[in-house]
Design a protein around this motif. Structure first.
Motif, mmCIF file in Angstrom:
data_model
loop_
_atom_site.group_PDB
_atom_site.id
_atom_site.type_symbol
_atom_site.label_atom_id
_atom_site.label_comp_id
_atom_site.label_asym_id
_atom_site.label_seq_id
_atom_site.Cartn_x
_atom_site.Cartn_y
_atom_site.Cartn_z
ATOM 1 N N VAL A 1 9.890 -6.987 4.794
ATOM 2 C CA VAL A 1 9.588 -8.673 5.113
ATOM 3 C C VAL A 1 11.113 -8.828 5.614
ATOM 4 C CG1 VAL A 1 9.233 -10.588 4.399
ATOM 5 C CG2 VAL A 1 7.728 -8.936 3.581
ATOM 6 N N LEU A 2 12.096 -8.562 4.653
ATOM 7 C CA LEU A 2 13.303 -8.927 5.067
ATOM 8 C C LEU A 2 14.029 -8.312 6.490
ATOM 9 C CD1 LEU A 2 15.170 -8.491 1.462
ATOM 10 C CD2 LEU A 2 13.942 -10.625 2.558
ATOM 11 N N ALA A 3 13.322 -7.165 6.782
ATOM 12 C CA ALA A 3 13.743 -6.494 8.090
ATOM 13 C C ALA A 3 13.186 -7.507 9.250
ATOM 14 C CB ALA A 3 13.472 -4.894 8.111
ATOM 15 N N GLY A 4 12.171 -8.297 8.712
ATOM 16 C CA GLY A 4 11.383 -9.116 9.878
ATOM 17 C C GLY A 4 10.339 -8.548 10.111
ATOM 18 N N TYR A 5 9.324 -7.668 9.662
ATOM 19 C CA TYR A 5 7.967 -7.079 9.830
ATOM 20 C C TYR A 5 7.056 -7.673 9.122
ATOM 21 C CZ TYR A 5 10.582 -3.350 12.230
ATOM 22 O OH TYR A 5 11.096 -2.820 13.368
ATOM 23 N N VAL A 6 6.937 -9.106 9.457
ATOM 24 C CA VAL A 6 6.098 -9.925 8.786
ATOM 25 C C VAL A 6 4.731 -10.058 9.481
ATOM 26 C CG1 VAL A 6 7.997 -11.594 8.024
ATOM 27 C CG2 VAL A 6 7.198 -12.001 10.068
ATOM 28 N N TRP A 7 4.577 -9.218 10.381
ATOM 29 C CA TRP A 7 3.068 -9.034 10.823
ATOM 30 C C TRP A 7 2.329 -7.727 10.308
ATOM 31 C CZ3 TRP A 7 7.341 -10.846 13.476
ATOM 32 C CH2 TRP A 7 7.465 -12.261 13.851
ATOM 33 N N ASP A 8 2.988 -6.981 9.526
ATOM 34 C CA ASP A 8 2.478 -5.888 8.997
ATOM 35 C C ASP A 8 1.494 -5.809 7.952
ATOM 36 O OD1 ASP A 8 1.922 -3.226 8.121
ATOM 37 O OD2 ASP A 8 3.869 -2.686 7.661
ATOM 38 N N GLN A 9 0.221 -6.156 8.203
ATOM 39 C CA GLN A 9 -0.944 -6.407 7.418
ATOM 40 C C GLN A 9 -1.056 -5.268 6.257
ATOM 41 O OE1 GLN A 9 -2.430 -9.161 6.789
ATOM 42 N NE2 GLN A 9 -1.345 -10.455 8.349
ATOM 43 N N PHE B 1 2.842 -7.496 0.411
ATOM 44 C CA PHE B 1 3.617 -8.648 0.362
ATOM 45 C C PHE B 1 3.846 -9.372 1.703
ATOM 46 C CE2 PHE B 1 4.863 -6.364 -3.398
ATOM 47 C CZ PHE B 1 5.090 -7.375 -4.370
ATOM 48 N N VAL B 2 3.030 -9.100 2.624
ATOM 49 C CA VAL B 2 2.766 -9.626 4.179
ATOM 50 C C VAL B 2 1.362 -10.172 3.837
ATOM 51 C CG1 VAL B 2 2.404 -9.556 6.613
ATOM 52 C CG2 VAL B 2 4.491 -8.480 5.252
ATOM 53 N N GLN C 1 -0.683 -10.807 1.445
ATOM 54 C CA GLN C 1 -0.687 -11.646 0.358
ATOM 55 C C GLN C 1 0.437 -12.549 -0.170
ATOM 56 O OE1 GLN C 1 -2.409 -9.557 -3.050
ATOM 57 N NE2 GLN C 1 -3.325 -8.057 -1.418
ATOM 58 N N HIS C 2 1.321 -12.760 1.112
ATOM 59 C CA HIS C 2 2.660 -13.645 0.802
ATOM 60 C C HIS C 2 2.405 -14.606 0.153
ATOM 61 C CE1 HIS C 2 1.530 -16.702 3.788
ATOM 62 N NE2 HIS C 2 0.952 -15.857 4.503
ATOM 63 N N ASP C 3 1.562 -15.470 0.058
ATOM 64 C CA ASP C 3 1.496 -16.867 -0.586
ATOM 65 C C ASP C 3 1.007 -16.580 -2.141
ATOM 66 O OD1 ASP C 3 -1.222 -15.842 0.047
ATOM 67 O OD2 ASP C 3 -2.037 -17.935 0.044
ATOM 68 N N THR C 4 0.791 -15.440 -2.481
ATOM 69 C CA THR C 4 0.553 -15.324 -4.040
ATOM 70 C C THR C 4 1.090 -13.897 -4.742
ATOM 71 O OG1 THR C 4 -1.531 -13.983 -3.447
ATOM 72 C CG2 THR C 4 -1.897 -16.308 -3.997
ATOM 73 N N ALA C 5 1.349 -13.127 -3.998
ATOM 74 C CA ALA C 5 1.994 -11.750 -4.295
ATOM 75 C C ALA C 5 3.320 -11.842 -5.003
ATOM 76 C CB ALA C 5 2.268 -10.854 -3.044
ATOM 77 N N LEU C 6 4.419 -12.919 -4.467
ATOM 78 C CA LEU C 6 5.622 -12.845 -5.073
ATOM 79 C C LEU C 6 5.515 -13.708 -6.476
ATOM 80 C CD1 LEU C 6 7.597 -14.076 -1.840
ATOM 81 C CD2 LEU C 6 7.614 -11.775 -3.205
ATOM 82 N N LYS C 7 4.756 -14.696 -6.628
ATOM 83 C CA LYS C 7 4.472 -15.535 -7.763
ATOM 84 C C LYS C 7 3.888 -14.302 -8.807
ATOM 85 C CE LYS C 7 4.316 -20.099 -5.552
ATOM 86 N NZ LYS C 7 3.456 -21.113 -5.566
ATOM 87 N N ARG C 8 2.837 -13.624 -8.430
ATOM 88 C CA ARG C 8 2.184 -12.770 -9.432
ATOM 89 C C ARG C 8 3.291 -11.569 -9.938
ATOM 90 N NH1 ARG C 8 -2.007 -12.193 -5.893
ATOM 91 N NH2 ARG C 8 -1.573 -10.139 -5.335
ATOM 92 N N LEU C 9 4.161 -11.106 -8.843
ATOM 93 C CA LEU C 9 5.195 -10.138 -9.421
ATOM 94 C C LEU C 9 6.050 -10.914 -10.341
ATOM 95 C CD1 LEU C 9 6.492 -7.575 -9.213
ATOM 96 C CD2 LEU C 9 7.368 -8.201 -6.913
ATOM 97 N N ALA C 10 6.530 -11.946 -10.055
ATOM 98 C CA ALA C 10 7.519 -12.661 -11.078
ATOM 99 C C ALA C 10 7.241 -12.804 -12.226
ATOM 100 C CB ALA C 10 8.122 -13.942 -10.255
ATOM 101 N N ARG C 11 5.700 -13.430 -12.322
ATOM 102 C CA ARG C 11 5.250 -13.312 -13.621
ATOM 103 C C ARG C 11 5.221 -12.099 -14.601
ATOM 104 N NH1 ARG C 11 1.791 -17.185 -11.093
ATOM 105 N NH2 ARG C 11 0.019 -15.799 -10.711
ATOM 106 N N THR C 12 4.736 -11.169 -13.533
ATOM 107 C CA THR C 12 4.514 -9.768 -14.292
ATOM 108 C C THR C 12 6.043 -9.269 -14.858
ATOM 109 O OG1 THR C 12 2.856 -9.216 -13.154
ATOM 110 C CG2 THR C 12 4.021 -7.172 -14.158
ATOM 111 N N ILE C 13 6.982 -9.529 -14.085
ATOM 112 C CA ILE C 13 8.328 -9.131 -14.412
ATOM 113 C C ILE C 13 8.847 -9.952 -15.727
ATOM 114 C CG2 ILE C 13 10.778 -8.990 -13.837
ATOM 115 C CD1 ILE C 13 9.839 -8.589 -10.905
ATOM 116 N N GLU C 14 8.684 -11.258 -15.730
ATOM 117 C CA GLU C 14 9.048 -12.196 -16.800
ATOM 118 C C GLU C 14 8.477 -11.774 -17.938
ATOM 119 O OE1 GLU C 14 10.126 -16.909 -16.706
ATOM 120 O OE2 GLU C 14 8.111 -16.255 -15.966
ATOM 121 N N LEU C 15 7.000 -11.617 -18.083
ATOM 122 C CA LEU C 15 6.343 -10.970 -19.232
ATOM 123 C C LEU C 15 6.853 -9.664 -19.778
ATOM 124 C CD1 LEU C 15 2.641 -12.245 -18.064
ATOM 125 C CD2 LEU C 15 4.267 -13.204 -20.003
ATOM 126 N N THR C 16 6.980 -8.679 -18.817
ATOM 127 C CA THR C 16 7.500 -7.459 -19.348
ATOM 128 C C THR C 16 8.834 -7.259 -19.864
ATOM 129 O OG1 THR C 16 6.090 -6.437 -17.540
ATOM 130 C CG2 THR C 16 7.884 -5.092 -18.380
#
Length: 414
Positions: A378-386, A390-391, A393-408
């Motif tokens: 994504v940081l390389a700009g490949y935001v069309w790679d389904q 993390f492309v 499910q871009h609207d939910t994947a980051l929040k889920r991952l952050a919550r998992t990291i926080e709990l772990t």
């Protein structure tokens, strides 16, 4: 009044306009560019992404850029309170380009425009569009040059790559507010005499200064480094004095920049930009298509501007070629939807950055290598790679991952 006739009129000679014009010209079309400014001219958006290389290559512009010896960029680094998260583009999920450039845009944009002109595209600089009249797909555009002379250009199609000028949206009332909060930046180019050659200059660095405020550090091959603070307008109100004094005080307030840039010479007095995010009602219409920042500009973080500009122009140019051959084009499905796909993915990451969600991910204690590669794409700009979750499910994947990291991490602490 004399009327000049072309196949396609391109508004704007920046990366968006140049890429579109070059691809159209390669297809044998008669193309004209009108550009309000005189080149070279200053503009920000100095750190590119690997995905834009595909568009530049398609346009036949790579060799011209290579010849200028711009600084190669191989990754992106994020820093917070001494912690470092480093991404290297060759370690990404998506197969694609693994490098790009960090450029002074005045030189970069002029290089693209000159190369496009050498392909046979005439560029009218210092020429302002004052009126456009559409008759179906055909149009007649009225322009005025620097001397006040007026002329008309008839075209079978118009590509508006005018960037912040937003010519067609302004002429036809298509502008609409952005969904992002207004932000401000103070920036300059600094003679970087203390640059570390160990992990620089081949990457951009983004420093988390405080919640909601960050710093970009973009080294150039010339020895200059672009440095800018970005945040809500209220952040800048705590610093007094002229722009030079305020910028030096900001640099002193951040440990990562304090020693490196102390007493360094600025190439120009620090400049201010603010409230840059913009959007528009629609990206196309009968006889025209909008590309680049004319469609939507988000934020400097993640350097999405030039990538969205060049990729949207690449897509639009091929669809215009198809249209002018008499083939049917579904602009909604073939242009609007993929363009919004890229914009929406980047928007999710911009919002996650300012909300602090990405802090938890970037600076986690035990990052997952596969996930890091997916985010790197994504940081390389490949935001069309389904194929990248993390492309897709871009609207939910980051929040889920952050919550998992926080709990772990909380469990591990206990």
């Amino acid at each position: 009044m004399q009327i000049e006739h072309v196949d396609v009129l391109v508004i704007g000679a920046g990366p968006s306009g140049s890429v579109a014009a070059a691809i159209l010209r390669k297809a044998g079309l008669d193309v004209r560019i009108v550009e309000k400014m005189k080149f070279p001219r200053f503009v920000i958006g100095e750190s590119l992404l690997p995905r834009c290389m595909e568009a530049l290559d398609d346009a036949g512009l790579i060799n011209a850029i290579e010849s200028k010896s711009f600084q190669k960029k191989y990754g992106a680094k994020f820093v917070k309170n001494g912690a470092v998260c480093d991404f290297t583009f060759k370690e990404q999920h998506t197969t694609g380009w693994t490098y790009t450039w960090q450029v002074q845009r005045a030189d970069f944009d002029k290089t693209l425009a000159d190369a496009t002109e050498q392909m046979g595209v005439k560029i009218d600089y210092e020429t302002t569009v004052t009126h456009i009249e559409f008759n179906g797909s055909d149009s007649v555009t009225t322009v005025v040059d620097a001397k006040g002379a007026e002329k008309k250009i008839a075209a079978r199609f118009i590509v508006d790559g005018s960037g912040y000028g937003r010519v067609i949206p302004k002429l036809f009332g298509l502008d609409k507010p952005s969904s992002l909060l207004p932000r401000k930046t103070l920036f300059s180019h600094i003679k970087d005499l203390r640059r570390s050659m160990a992990d620089e200059p081949n990457r951009i660095t983004a420093v988390v200064h405080q919640p909601g405020t960050w710093i970009w550090i973009i080294p150039f091959s010339t020895g200059l480094t672009s440095v800018g603070f970005v945040g809500e307008p209220s952040f800048f109100e705590q610093f007094d004095g002229n722009p030079d004094q305020r910028f030096r005080a900001m640099l002193e307030s951040e440990p990562h920049t304090k020693e490196r840039f102390r007493d360094m010479e600025f190439a120009f007095e620090p400049k201010t930009l603010e409230a840059w995010s913009a959007s528009t009602e629609k990206f196309y219409g009968e006889g025209f298509v909008l590309t680049g920042n004319v469609t939507e500009f988000l934020d400097p973080i993640f350097s999405s501007g030039v990538t969205l500009a060049t990729v949207s122009s690449q897509t639009a140019a091929h669809l215009v070629i198809k249209k002018l051959k008499g083939e049917t084009v579904d602009w909604e499905k073939e242009y609007m939807e993929p363009t919004m796909q890229g914009v929406n993915v980047f928007r999710s990451y911009v919002m996650a950055w300012y909300e602090g969600t990405l802090d938890k991910i970037f600076f986690s204690k035990n990052p997952n290598p596969a996930i890091k590669q997916q985010i790197c794409s994504v940081l390389a700009g490949y935001v069309w790679d389904q194929s990248n979750p993390f492309v897709a499910q871009h609207d939910t994947a980051l929040k889920r991952l952050a919550r998992t990291i926080e709990l772990t991490e909380k469990i591990n602490e206990e």
